[in-house]
Design a protein around this motif. Structure first.
Motif, PDB file in Angstrom:
ATOM      1  N   GLU A  84      -0.458  11.127  -4.710  1.00  0.00           N
ATOM      2  CA  GLU A  84      -0.106   9.711  -4.535  1.00  0.00           C
ATOM      3  C   GLU A  84       1.041   9.553  -3.531  1.00  0.00           C
ATOM      4  O   GLU A  84       1.073   8.602  -2.758  1.00  0.00           O
ATOM      5  N   HIS A  85       1.972  10.484  -3.560  1.00  0.00           N
ATOM      6  CA  HIS A  85       3.097  10.467  -2.632  1.00  0.00           C
ATOM      7  C   HIS A  85       2.593  10.646  -1.195  1.00  0.00           C
ATOM      8  O   HIS A  85       3.015   9.933  -0.276  1.00  0.00           O
ATOM      9  N   ARG A  88       0.899   7.398  -0.019  1.00  0.00           N
ATOM     10  CA  ARG A  88       1.879   6.346   0.328  1.00  0.00           C
ATOM     11  C   ARG A  88       2.517   6.612   1.679  1.00  0.00           C
ATOM     12  O   ARG A  88       2.701   5.693   2.481  1.00  0.00           O
ATOM     13  N   LYS A  92       2.035   4.208   4.942  1.00  0.00           N
ATOM     14  CA  LYS A  92       3.236   3.601   5.521  1.00  0.00           C
ATOM     15  C   LYS A  92       3.356   3.942   6.998  1.00  0.00           C
ATOM     16  O   LYS A  92       3.572   3.061   7.835  1.00  0.00           O
TER      17      LYS A  92
END
Length: 164
Positions: A84-85, A88, A92
């Motif tokens: 998930e990191h 993201r 971004k």
């Protein structure tokens, strides 16, 4: 942990006549928006399929000389703790350059880190190619004004400072 993240982007293209033309323009437009900051992001045609029958469709939807093109943007994210990191970070980084273009994470794949043996094998190959240059001194590249790759990373940052 390092991860390879694939993000789907819906890129609008205007004044086109064919789906192939729309795809070429969308790839070019996306490349211009990402470069030079994210020149390590790979841009590929996306895949679309019919939701009812599963038939493969062209990556561009064309109507009234306008098109919406599905592209897949792939990048590697380093030193993350979870999938998930990584997702993201990829959304971004890419999303900051592609304003008003919707993004969706399609795939996150963990990349196995190379072992120390692989790295030592690669460094031996580099050492062998460097020793083939007869008569070259280690500092000769800088004396002729050619960069050894290190200065190339500094130049874009310097240009960004000038722009500000």
């Amino acid at each position: 942990m390092n991860c390879r993240v694939v993000v789907e982007a819906a890129v609008p293209v205007y004044d086109v006549e064919t789906a192939d033309e729309a795809v070429r323009i969308a790839i070019s437009k996306t490349g211009e928006m990402l470069n030079p900051d994210l020149n390590y992001v790979e841009i590929n045609m996306g895949g679309r399929s019919c939701p009812h029958c599963g038939e493969e469709l062209e990556p561009a939807f064309l109507a009234a000389d306008e098109s919406l093109v599905a592209l897949e943007l792939e990048m590697t994210v380093f030193n993350v703790e979870r999938d998930e990191h990584a997702a993201r970070i990829a959304r971004k980084e890419i999303g900051q350059r592609l304003e008003n273009i919707p993004l969706e994470v399609l795939e996150i794949e963990e990349i196995e880190e190379e072992s120390d043996e692989d790295e030592s094998d690669e460094s031996e190959v580099v050492d062998e190619t460097e020793s083939d240059d007869v008569g070259d001194e280690p500092g000769d590249d800088n004396a002729t004004g050619e960069s050894s790759g290190e200065g190339e990373d500094i130049l874009p940052e310097f240009e960004e400072l000038i722009d500000e």
